[in-house]
Design an enzyme around this catalytic site. Sequence first.
Site, PDB file in Angstrom:
ATOM      1  N   ASP A 156       0.876  -1.174   0.000  1.00  8.22           N
ATOM      2  CA  ASP A 156       0.000   0.000   0.000  1.00  8.22           C
ATOM      3  C   ASP A 156       0.912   1.224   0.000  1.00  8.22           C
ATOM      4  OD1 ASP A 156      -1.669   2.133   0.493  1.00  8.22           O
ATOM      5  OD2 ASP A 156      -2.581   1.281   2.296  1.00  8.22           O
ATOM      6  N   VAL A 157       1.006   1.908  -1.140  1.00  7.17           N
ATOM      7  CA  VAL A 157       1.978   2.995  -1.249  1.00  7.17           C
ATOM      8  C   VAL A 157       1.600   4.220  -0.426  1.00  7.17           C
ATOM      9  CG1 VAL A 157       2.752   2.225  -3.526  1.00  7.17           C
ATOM     10  CG2 VAL A 157       0.975   3.999  -3.352  1.00  7.17           C
ATOM     11  N   ASN A 179       3.805   4.684 -10.636  1.00  2.74           N
ATOM     12  CA  ASN A 179       2.619   4.568 -11.470  1.00  2.74           C
ATOM     13  C   ASN A 179       1.308   4.457 -10.694  1.00  2.74           C
ATOM     14  OD1 ASN A 179       1.079   3.670 -13.992  1.00  2.74           O
ATOM     15  ND2 ASN A 179       0.963   1.806 -12.749  1.00  2.74           N
ATOM     16  N   TYR A 181      -8.329  14.544  -8.896  1.00  7.50           N
ATOM     17  CA  TYR A 181      -7.370  13.920  -9.818  1.00  7.50           C
ATOM     18  C   TYR A 181      -6.519  14.983 -10.504  1.00  7.50           C
ATOM     19  CZ  TYR A 181      -5.662  10.947 -13.638  1.00  7.50           C
ATOM     20  OH  TYR A 181      -4.873  10.269 -14.524  1.00  7.50           O
ATOM     21  N   LYS A 237      -2.422  15.542 -10.218  1.00  4.26           N
ATOM     22  CA  LYS A 237      -1.545  15.362 -11.378  1.00  4.26           C
ATOM     23  C   LYS A 237      -0.767  16.645 -11.688  1.00  4.26           C
ATOM     24  CE  LYS A 237      -2.247  11.033 -12.036  1.00  4.26           C
ATOM     25  NZ  LYS A 237      -1.157  10.072 -11.793  1.00  4.26           N
TER      26      LYS A 237
END
Length: 264
Positions: free
Chosen positions: A74-75, A101, A169, A173
């Site tokens: 789990d990053v 990613n 999102y 980004k």
Amino acid sequence: MPQQIAVVTGAGSGIGRAVAVELGAAGWQLVLAGRRAEPLRATARAAAASAAEGTTGEGTTGRRAPAPVVVPTDVTDPAAVDALFAETAERFGRLDLLFNNAGTFGAPTPVEDLAPADWRAVVDLNLTGAFLCAQAAFRLMKAQDPQGGRIINNGSISAHAPRPHSIAYTATKHAVTGLTKSLSLDGRPYRIACGQIDIGNAATDMTAAMETGVRQADGRIAPEPTMDVADVARTVRHMAQLPLEANVQFATVMATAMPYIGRG
């Protein structure tokens, strides 16, 4: 040429799986990270099969890489990220590439209706998770001998132009672009290169709805063209295989006819 070691996050599906398969064909030793073990094992099988077929040809090492290593991670959890990179260092002694990613779009939601918990979930994965992995990779690349390595962040077309109802999102980004620039600057003294790939409409499960129709800037629901995710993977492979004296700082790979240039 020494064996090159790559960590791929979000490797259980989509772009992460495609990149793992492409790097496997090029002879990279892979460490595959993601939340769920079984999709990672499926990616490992696909990458191993690709490696068996790809031991010759341009850009390959001429030998078959060992089997990919699967590390469920789990990053968003700092301890889990530390364990991922500690295992990489223990097994292989170094790290040459992080493909950063892992990410999520989140449910399309008007700004006024977005719950704080849903905002935080996207920020935690797309931004904090990317930072934690980059930080751990940076530490390892700085300490290893020979020093250096490469980090490739998965940005998005949304790092440049938003879709409707995508504020979390899009914000993350845009922030990933700042992360990329800072890593590039701070990595210079240590031969750590950092670049970003901004992807538009690669055909994966995440973009399946585009074939039936997605909301446009003028409110219409319309289908959008997609491209083969393998074309993204080949671009990542090209970026990864450059010498550390060269870097693709930003690359945009998109379906040619998608409504991006002039979006809205």
